[in-house]
Design an enzyme around this catalytic site. Structure first.
Site, PDB file in Angstrom:
ATOM      1  N   VAL A  91      58.383  70.604  46.220  1.00 55.93           N
ATOM      2  CA  VAL A  91      57.004  70.148  46.036  1.00 55.93           C
ATOM      3  C   VAL A  91      56.091  71.290  45.602  1.00 55.93           C
ATOM      4  O   VAL A  91      55.143  71.081  44.826  1.00 55.93           O
ATOM      5  CB  VAL A  91      56.467  69.446  47.300  1.00 55.93           C
ATOM      6  N   GLY A 311      61.484  63.661  49.254  1.00 53.20           N
ATOM      7  CA  GLY A 311      60.382  63.733  50.214  1.00 53.20           C
ATOM      8  C   GLY A 311      59.462  64.884  49.860  1.00 53.20           C
ATOM      9  O   GLY A 311      59.333  65.261  48.689  1.00 53.20           O
ATOM     10  N   GLU A 312      58.782  65.411  50.870  1.00 52.51           N
ATOM     11  CA  GLU A 312      57.874  66.564  50.731  1.00 52.51           C
ATOM     12  C   GLU A 312      56.567  66.222  50.011  1.00 52.51           C
ATOM     13  O   GLU A 312      55.680  67.048  49.921  1.00 52.51           O
ATOM     14  CB  GLU A 312      58.540  67.728  49.978  1.00 52.51           C
ATOM     15  N   GLY A 313      56.447  65.021  49.446  1.00 57.27           N
ATOM     16  CA  GLY A 313      55.330  64.702  48.570  1.00 57.27           C
ATOM     17  C   GLY A 313      55.692  64.851  47.107  1.00 57.27           C
ATOM     18  O   GLY A 313      54.855  64.638  46.222  1.00 57.27           O
TER      19      GLY A 313
END
Length: 340
Positions: A91, A311-313
């Site tokens: 990210v 994930g993570e944004g």
């Protein structure tokens, strides 16, 4: 706990649709971009919408008692927080491409914090969460404390200029928790919502289904109240993410949801503050089945579908250029009426 959630500006939405129909193009020919342009106009209360110049990603980090079901060891969570801080995570790299800033908040990481910046630990609730198949994730009162931490994090970002928020996540075992929350929120069996997460094999998937089924059975009768649901089946990170989403809506700041974790938290947030979902967009489609159920219940259609599951944004960050493009067509395209 009651929240006043503003309603996006219907007049601005209608004015945006009228202008879009009058641009130098066939009516509706820019498809989803036109929908997003009108949505942003309603959120900002003006046509064209304001530029999305200050995008913030907040990664909610924490460990989970069900992490043994993952393809990766629990220690990866803390190690990844250090990678975020060094600026080398997925990210971090992707956010840099769109000019977004990344912040990581340790909500419940079980690690040695002796050399971790105080700003990362400012909203810490506990070390890890309970293994939901055999015990509650949180102690009484911790879900509310974590939710309030999320409220505070949203306030901090908005008060310093954020005009678009993205909730990220980091925590081995996240997808099992998400499956349990989505199943409990929507009355679904574990087998329909559990996915491979970090990449477990068929035997691992079967164990995961069994664990989530056990968690749902253990929490039966307690999930109607959203804070009880978070206590029994969620995590401190999920509760904090829910608070983050609610406060963004209360302050009329648009949110791009990321993958399965923010989707699960959004279901709970919607139950806490009905109407908050009007301020959220789904950045991308996760490969996890529970996200599809969550987004359908929220009435959200993902902007992108790239097969992402990091994930993570990271997935929502990829949708930022699309939102900016949607704004640009309202701001910069000419009108048919001006043609000579």
């Amino acid at each position: 706990m009651r929240f006043t959630i503003p309603v996006p500006d219907a007049a601005a939405h209608a004015a945006a649709r009228e202008r879009l129909d009058g641009l130098v193009k066939p009516v509706g020919s820019l498809g989803r971009l036109e929908e997003l342009a009108a949505w942003l106009s309603a959120a900002h209360g003006c046509v064209p919408p304001r530029p999305l110049t200050d995008v913030r990603v907040v990664v909610f980090a924490g460990d989970h008692g069900v992490s043994a079901l993952s393809a990766y060891p629990r220690e990866v969570t803390g190690a990844m927080v250090r990678v975020f801080l060094a600026g080398h995570s997925g990210v971090n790299v992707l956010a840099e491409q769109v000019g977004a800033r990344v912040r990581v908040a340790d909500i419940a990481v079980d690690w040695d914090v002796s050399d971790v910046p105080a700003s990362v630990l400012a909203h810490k609730i506990r070390r890890g969460s309970g293994s939901i198949d055999v015990e509650d994730a949180l102690l009484p009162g911790e879900a509310l404390r974590a939710f309030e931490a999320g409220l505070s994090l949203a306030d901090e970002e908005i008060s310093t200029g954020a005009d678009l928020l993205i909730p990220g996540d980091m925590g081995i075992g996240n997808t099992a928790v998400c499956a349990a929350l989505v199943a409990a929120s929507l009355g679904l069996p574990a087998a329909e919502v559990v996915g491979a997460g970090t990449g477990v094999d068929s035997a691992g998937l079967a164990r995961k289904v069994e664990a989530v089924s056990a968690a749902l059975a253990r929490a039966a009768g307690r999930v109607e109240d959203p804070f009880e649901r978070l206590t029994a089946l969620g995590s401190a990170c999920a509760a904090a993410t829910a608070g983050f989403l609610v406060q963004a809506a209360a302050r009329a700041v648009p949110v791009l949801l990321d993958g399965v974790f923010s989707g699960a938290a959004a279901l709970v947030a919607r139950d806490i503050a009905p109407g908050a979902e009007r301020w959220w967009l789904a950045g991308h489609r996760s490969t996890e089945p529970s996200q599809a159920f969550a987004l359908k219940a929220l009435g959200l259609e993902p902007i992108l579908d790239l097969g992402l599951r990091l994930g993570e944004g990271s997935g929502a960050v990829q949708a930022v250029p699309t939102l900016r493009a949607a704004r640009a067509i309202l701001a910069d395209m000419g009108l048919l009426a001006d043609l000579t």
